[in-house]
Motif scaffolding. Sequence first.
Motif, PDB file in Angstrom:
ATOM      1  N   MET A  29       0.840  -1.217  -0.010  1.00 32.42           N
ATOM      2  CA  MET A  29      -0.227   0.050  -0.052  1.00 32.42           C
ATOM      3  C   MET A  29       0.944   1.462   0.058  1.00 32.42           C
ATOM      4  O   MET A  29       0.599   2.263   0.782  1.00 32.42           O
ATOM      5  CB  MET A  29      -0.975   0.117   1.030  1.00 32.42           C
ATOM      6  N   LEU A  32      -1.280   4.575  -2.058  1.00 35.24           N
ATOM      7  CA  LEU A  32      -2.283   5.367  -1.639  1.00 35.24           C
ATOM      8  C   LEU A  32      -2.169   5.555  -0.129  1.00 35.24           C
ATOM      9  O   LEU A  32      -1.410   4.838   0.671  1.00 35.24           O
ATOM     10  CB  LEU A  32      -3.595   4.682  -1.949  1.00 35.24           C
ATOM     11  N   GLY A  34      -3.440   4.166   2.934  1.00 38.11           N
ATOM     12  CA  GLY A  34      -4.152   3.113   3.757  1.00 38.11           C
ATOM     13  C   GLY A  34      -4.913   2.104   2.819  1.00 38.11           C
ATOM     14  O   GLY A  34      -5.104   1.016   3.465  1.00 38.11           O
ATOM     15  N   ILE A  35      -5.430   2.354   1.847  1.00 36.71           N
ATOM     16  CA  ILE A  35      -6.266   1.462   0.846  1.00 36.71           C
ATOM     17  C   ILE A  35      -5.412   1.012  -0.149  1.00 36.71           C
ATOM     18  O   ILE A  35      -4.737   1.718  -1.026  1.00 36.71           O
ATOM     19  CB  ILE A  35      -7.508   2.234   0.468  1.00 36.71           C
ATOM     20  N   PRO A  36      -5.183  -0.515  -0.228  1.00 37.53           N
ATOM     21  CA  PRO A  36      -4.586  -1.048  -1.349  1.00 37.53           C
ATOM     22  C   PRO A  36      -5.330  -0.778  -2.493  1.00 37.53           C
ATOM     23  O   PRO A  36      -6.327  -0.463  -2.822  1.00 37.53           O
ATOM     24  CB  PRO A  36      -4.534  -2.457  -0.933  1.00 37.53           C
ATOM     25  N   THR A  37      -4.248  -0.923  -3.872  1.00 35.50           N
ATOM     26  CA  THR A  37      -4.851  -1.059  -5.116  1.00 35.50           C
ATOM     27  C   THR A  37      -4.993  -2.441  -5.652  1.00 35.50           C
ATOM     28  O   THR A  37      -4.538  -3.119  -4.807  1.00 35.50           O
ATOM     29  CB  THR A  37      -3.807  -0.164  -5.999  1.00 35.50           C
ATOM     30  N   ASP A  38      -5.733  -2.691  -6.751  1.00 36.48           N
ATOM     31  CA  ASP A  38      -5.643  -3.924  -7.137  1.00 36.48           C
ATOM     32  C   ASP A  38      -4.370  -4.323  -7.460  1.00 36.48           C
ATOM     33  O   ASP A  38      -4.048  -5.784  -7.287  1.00 36.48           O
ATOM     34  CB  ASP A  38      -6.561  -3.968  -8.538  1.00 36.48           C
ATOM     35  N   GLN A  41      -3.263  -5.813  -4.003  1.00 35.32           N
ATOM     36  CA  GLN A  41      -3.878  -6.886  -3.271  1.00 35.32           C
ATOM     37  C   GLN A  41      -4.725  -8.020  -4.283  1.00 35.32           C
ATOM     38  O   GLN A  41      -4.945  -8.970  -3.736  1.00 35.32           O
ATOM     39  CB  GLN A  41      -4.821  -6.191  -2.324  1.00 35.32           C
TER      40      GLN A  41
END
Lengths: 127, 261
Positions: A29, A32, A34-38, A41
């Motif tokens: 991560m 961004l 704290g929110i992962p990308t495709d 993840q």
Amino acid sequence: MAGRFLRACLTSTMQLRRNLTARPLHRAMATLKGIPTDEEQATGLERRALQALKLGKDPYSMLKPKEYAGTKEDPHIVPSTVNKRLVGCLCEEDNTAIVWFWLHEGPSQRCPSCGSHYKLVHHELPH
Amino acid sequence: MAHQAHPYHMVDPSPWPLTGAVAALLLTSGLAIWFHFNSTILMTLGLVLLLLTMLQWWRDIVREGTFQGHHTPPVQKGLRYGMILFITSEVFFFLGFFWAFYHASLAPTPELGGCWPPTGIIPLNPFEVPLLNTAVLLASGVTVTWAHHSIMEGERKQAIQSLTLTILLGFYFTFLQAMEYYEAPFTIADGVYGSTFFVATGFHGLHVIIGSTFLAVCLLRQIRFHFTSEHHFGFEAAAWYWHFVDVVWLFLYISIYWWGS
């Protein structure tokens, strides 16, 4: 003996490397907040499909099939994971009966009804 | 598993549709038993089975989609169509109650006194709590959009905060509706006014509770890092559902609370 050992080492490192591409990075991560990308993840079939698309490939036939003229110079390309595939030729767009025939590996074949050219091309699936 | 040459998800057999159906049967017959014989055993059994079904079905789909990667782009497209069809069916469900309401209110029968609201009915003032409820639901529509943009932009902290705020607004709405029900000067047994009012607003309230549950599951999944900035259909479905519930309320407010009073 030494040759066999070397070959075993080589194949296991190859397998390790191959697995590496399919394994998501461990909650990196970095891109961004704290929110992962495709990219970071996604896993399994979803990941394989997305990565192939990124390379401009479509191994799972997610996109609209390409169109061909069906002539000798521009035969219909039929992807197959084995050495033959059952093909249904519509011949003319308002035909109500489909002409089925087996298309084999090798030089292009013709539809027994309308004579359109078809060619089997080997289709590799990502592992 | 053999390598497949297509992007679709071949689902495994699942017991949850069956347990869900049994739970629905137990819940409806349990409610009737409760109303008629004042025993809550069957209803409780139905509720427990429903909760167990929800929990395990949700868990299975999270496993399939998030942890096993079965939700490829074409599978997500199918889920989108499914959710759109489901919400469309819900629209028609509510259309039936609006039909009943307008059938009864546009040409009130002589038995009602030939007027609407019927003689003897003191309706709720639409500019008191119902107006606050409208504001609460509209605000929750804003916060859920904030949550969506936070997820797309990768802002984890804001996503969690805005989603929590949305759920709290949902609970506040439910609380206010419960107070309104408690203090209403008419009941479900007060003729066609009471029945259309409580059936329509009651089913809406149930849908708010379902929507809040759906959003709460999304909050839990967000906290556990399930969503990516590109793939978060569970959240999008919950947001669609929430907007639907919001729009139904606007129609209820304008028709039943405002025009109908």
